[in-house]
Scaffold this motif. Structure first.
Motif, PDB file in Angstrom:
ATOM      1  N   VAL A  67      -1.487  -0.623  -6.100  1.00 58.04           N
ATOM      2  CA  VAL A  67      -0.557  -1.326  -5.222  1.00 58.04           C
ATOM      3  C   VAL A  67      -0.251  -2.695  -5.817  1.00 58.04           C
ATOM      4  N   PHE A  68       1.047  -3.027  -5.906  1.00 59.95           N
ATOM      5  CA  PHE A  68       1.402  -4.359  -6.371  1.00 59.95           C
ATOM      6  C   PHE A  68       2.144  -5.181  -5.330  1.00 59.95           C
ATOM      7  N   LYS A  69       2.559  -4.549  -4.230  1.00 59.28           N
ATOM      8  CA  LYS A  69       3.192  -5.293  -3.144  1.00 59.28           C
ATOM      9  C   LYS A  69       3.091  -4.478  -1.862  1.00 59.28           C
ATOM     10  N   ILE A  70       2.848  -5.163  -0.762  1.00 61.75           N
ATOM     11  CA  ILE A  70       2.758  -4.516   0.547  1.00 61.75           C
ATOM     12  C   ILE A  70       3.976  -4.914   1.383  1.00 61.75           C
ATOM     13  N   ASN A  73       5.974  -1.184   6.315  1.00 59.28           N
ATOM     14  CA  ASN A  73       5.738   0.242   6.497  1.00 59.28           C
ATOM     15  C   ASN A  73       5.304   0.975   5.239  1.00 59.28           C
ATOM     16  N   SER A  74       5.225   0.273   4.121  1.00 62.74           N
ATOM     17  CA  SER A  74       4.943   0.968   2.866  1.00 62.74           C
ATOM     18  C   SER A  74       4.294   0.055   1.834  1.00 62.74           C
ATOM     19  N   ALA A  75       3.839   0.693   0.760  1.00 63.57           N
ATOM     20  CA  ALA A  75       3.250  -0.022  -0.366  1.00 63.57           C
ATOM     21  C   ALA A  75       4.074   0.289  -1.609  1.00 63.57           C
ATOM     22  N   LEU A  76       4.321  -0.714  -2.434  1.00 65.20           N
ATOM     23  CA  LEU A  76       4.954  -0.516  -3.726  1.00 65.20           C
ATOM     24  C   LEU A  76       3.833  -0.295  -4.722  1.00 65.20           C
TER      25      LEU A  76
END
Length: 63
Positions: free
Chosen positions: A24-27, A30-33
């Motif tokens: 994960v690099f960004k939260i 509703n989702s994670a990148l």
């Protein structure tokens, strides 16, 4: 509900019939990148090794 990942966490999710592991690099709300490896991205037909995964569709890797 499952644990929400934080930046830097490794998560596991299903995509295209495959089990995928990524970081994960960004939260978002509703989702994670997530960044996955290049060969997995190619297997999934993605142009880049980055994808979006809804919080309901992954689990945090405890290792």
């Amino acid at each position: 509900m499952a644990n929400i990942a934080q930046s830097g966490d490794v998560i596991i999710f299903e995509r295209g019939g495959l089990t995928v592991k990524g970081m994960v690099f960004k939260i978002r709300n509703n989702s994670a990148l997530v960044k996955i490896n290049h060969s997995m991205a190619a297997s999934l037909g993605l142009e880049t090794p980055m994808t979006v995964v809804n919080h309901k569709n992954y689990r945090v890797d405890e290792v």
